[in-house]
Scaffold this active site. Structure first.
Site, mmCIF file in Angstrom:
data_model
loop_
_atom_site.group_PDB
_atom_site.id
_atom_site.type_symbol
_atom_site.label_atom_id
_atom_site.label_comp_id
_atom_site.label_asym_id
_atom_site.label_seq_id
_atom_site.Cartn_x
_atom_site.Cartn_y
_atom_site.Cartn_z
ATOM 1 N N GLY A 97 0.818 -1.195 0.000
ATOM 2 C CA GLY A 97 0.000 0.000 0.000
ATOM 3 C C GLY A 97 0.859 1.254 0.000
ATOM 4 C CB SER A 98 0.528 4.560 -1.571
ATOM 5 O OG SER A 98 0.912 4.076 -2.837
ATOM 6 C CG HIS A 156 3.570 2.073 4.159
ATOM 7 N ND1 HIS A 156 2.943 2.311 5.351
ATOM 8 C CD2 HIS A 156 2.857 1.085 3.547
ATOM 9 C CE1 HIS A 156 1.896 1.493 5.462
ATOM 10 N NE2 HIS A 156 1.821 0.753 4.372
ATOM 11 C CE LYS A 167 4.820 -3.075 3.857
ATOM 12 N NZ LYS A 167 4.746 -2.868 2.398
ATOM 13 C CG ASP A 193 0.721 -6.189 0.883
ATOM 14 O OD1 ASP A 193 -0.297 -5.636 0.431
ATOM 15 O OD2 ASP A 193 1.653 -5.568 1.423
ATOM 16 C CG HIS A 227 -1.337 -0.735 7.120
ATOM 17 N ND1 HIS A 227 -0.421 -1.685 7.504
ATOM 18 C CD2 HIS A 227 -1.229 -0.607 5.787
ATOM 19 C CE1 HIS A 227 0.209 -2.128 6.423
ATOM 20 N NE2 HIS A 227 -0.256 -1.499 5.371
#
Lengths: 327, 327
Positions: free
Chosen positions: B54-55, B57, B105, B110, B215
């Site tokens: 995910g964006s 991070h 991860k 994911d 998150h």
């Protein structure tokens, strides 16, 4: 106030110890008086570059000490000028026959203390004053403030000094860079100074502060929160009016985060600013995006445009090895 | 919500365009489907390393694409897994005869999407699952999460692949690094996801959230805000119980900011953590301090200890040239 801290008094020293330990291959910390100097030996006759200023702007200046940039940096207490004894001790530690060049952000306390140090110093020395913040008029009684553009002066002068430029040449080059560099900042929140324990100013959820400096002070105008494009257009127009870049002019674009704004937003701001100037025919040939001149945990950013000539671009590209800038 | 943004829908694409433009000498962006790949050609037969997630991070993972680290990264929407078509397109773009290694991860979305891509892919491929977050027990039903330690796996495998290690060797090395790496995070504030527009959870001024992931989810325990030393001791003890380092053991210490915490505080945390382990006889031989695996604008940090053997230290030291890590 929510911070990772043991107590306000020891914060700076504990933090500097950590910085020095984590970067022991690049810099060395002197604790009494406080300064950080590069470890790598310099060539005899090299001009020694020293900067400094209040802490709370990390990685400026300590993160820019190393080969190809600063020889030493003097950290003051948070948002407080370092004292002349720090500058004198740093100068003693790094002078190598080429004299000392102080790079000073234009703030009254910094200017005064660097001047005192300059007068007391037995080595040949001079200074470059950085005043890139165009949110204040040129005619402002205290002059314009030195903000994120300072790192551009430090990087390019660092390369010039490393390549053997003498004190007069370095000073003239620094003043030229300052003249072609303009910055302006906007904040979405205030920062919280640890010794104060609460935000320096208040903004409500629909406001932003335009024209902020880097010390948690209010800016020139509290405005309604706008879209990213509107914010960039507002700032970029003021910078353009100041620098008046010609078509085809090469430029470095620096988008600098103040500490609390995610990289995702900084890259968005960069994209919009690059589009703005590309439409005007400016050639954005070098770029830097990240948190480089911060104001503790402030959410916000500044945009800096620097109209570099070929010599400056080449010096910008020259090797650098500091805790933060490396290429 | 106060962010630099035009609208939630376009934020990621506008930001990626800016990232790609600012780093055009290192990476290239493919917009449909989204992935970032290194520009520099690889030797025929080199294992291609692909990560993603995910964006939100940033700089993980796009900031780690380049020579000596990742060949490509696939950014999903904010805190949302990338999709298999992104991974397949990235694999097509970077495969060079040595097969594909996915670095994943450990998060359900994911893992699932990388597995689907793996099955659809015609090239030889395998994966390394990163699960360094020790705030959850080993027996947790979903397994432990992959957090800041991921960049250590990416850096060391990047060097190994660049030096010619084959797919089997890279996979085994990645799993060894994961086994000797432990992280734990603490938050002082929640982050604000743009599409939600308010903090994911609330903490009052005297609370901190221990054992957070990346998150914006709650951690394992809401605790009274403690001193920096108490926080470091709490986390370092849990990591020590997990890794059981012996006297003289070499280790990499990574203090990672979540995005909203100033460098000054991160260096303080680093100093205290280094002291903790030095007292136990651990040799902190490598260090990294900064915002590398963030959670948007969350205030907080994680501490990672990685017990590196000589081979791993040498691979950590090998040249790397990405947007963010360079030496």
């Amino acid at each position: 106030m929510k911070k990772f801290i043991n107590n306000v008094e020891s914060l700076l020293d504990e933090s500097l110890l950590g910085f020095a330990k984590a970067n022991a291959n690049i810099i060395q910390l002197n604790s009494q008086p406080r300064f950080v100097k590069r470890i790598n030996a310099t060539k005899a006759g090299k001009v020694a570059l020293i900067s400094g200023g209040g802490s709370g702007h990390e990685p400026l200046h300590t993160g820019f000490v190393g080969v190809g940039m600063l020889d030493a940096a003097c950290p003051g207490q948070i948002f407080t000028s370092p004292t002349p004894d720090q500058m004198l001790a740093a100068a003693e530690a790094v002078e190598n026959g080429g004299g000392i060049l102080f790079i000073v952000k234009n703030y009254a306390g910094d200017v005064m203390n660097f001047e005192i140090a300059s007068e007391m110093l037995s080595f040949e020395n001079t200074s470059v004053l950085v005043s890139d913040d165009v949110s204040l008029p040129k005619t402002h009684s205290a002059g314009r403030r030195g903000v994120a553009g300072t790192l551009i002066v430090e990087k390019i002068l660092g390369a010039a000094a490393e390549q053997g430029a003498n004190l007069t040449t370095c000073k003239a080059l620094g003043e030229r860079i300052n003249r072609v560099t303009a910055s302006m900042g906007v904040a979405l929140t205030s920062c919280t100074v640890p010794a104060i324990g609460k935000p320096t100013f208040k903004l409500n959820d629909s406001e932003m502060e335009m024209g902020v400096g880097i010390h948690g002070e209010r800016g020139t105008e509290t405005m309604p929160l706008a879209t990213a494009t509107e914010i960039v257009d507002h700032i970029a127009k003021i910078i353009t009016d100041e620098l008046k870049p010609e078509k085809g002019q090469q430029a470095l674009l620096l988008v600098n985060g103040f500490g609390g704004t995610p990289l995702m937003e900084l890259h968005l701001i960069y994209e919009l600013a690059a589009q703005f100037w590309e439409k005007q025919g400016v050639n954005i040939c070098r770029s830097l995006v990240g948190n480089y001149t911060t104001s503790l945990d402030m959410a916000g950013c500044s945009i800096t445009l620097s109209l570099l000539d070929e010599e400056m671009v080449s010096l910008w590209d020259a090797p650098v090895h500091t805790a933060v800038l490396r290429w």
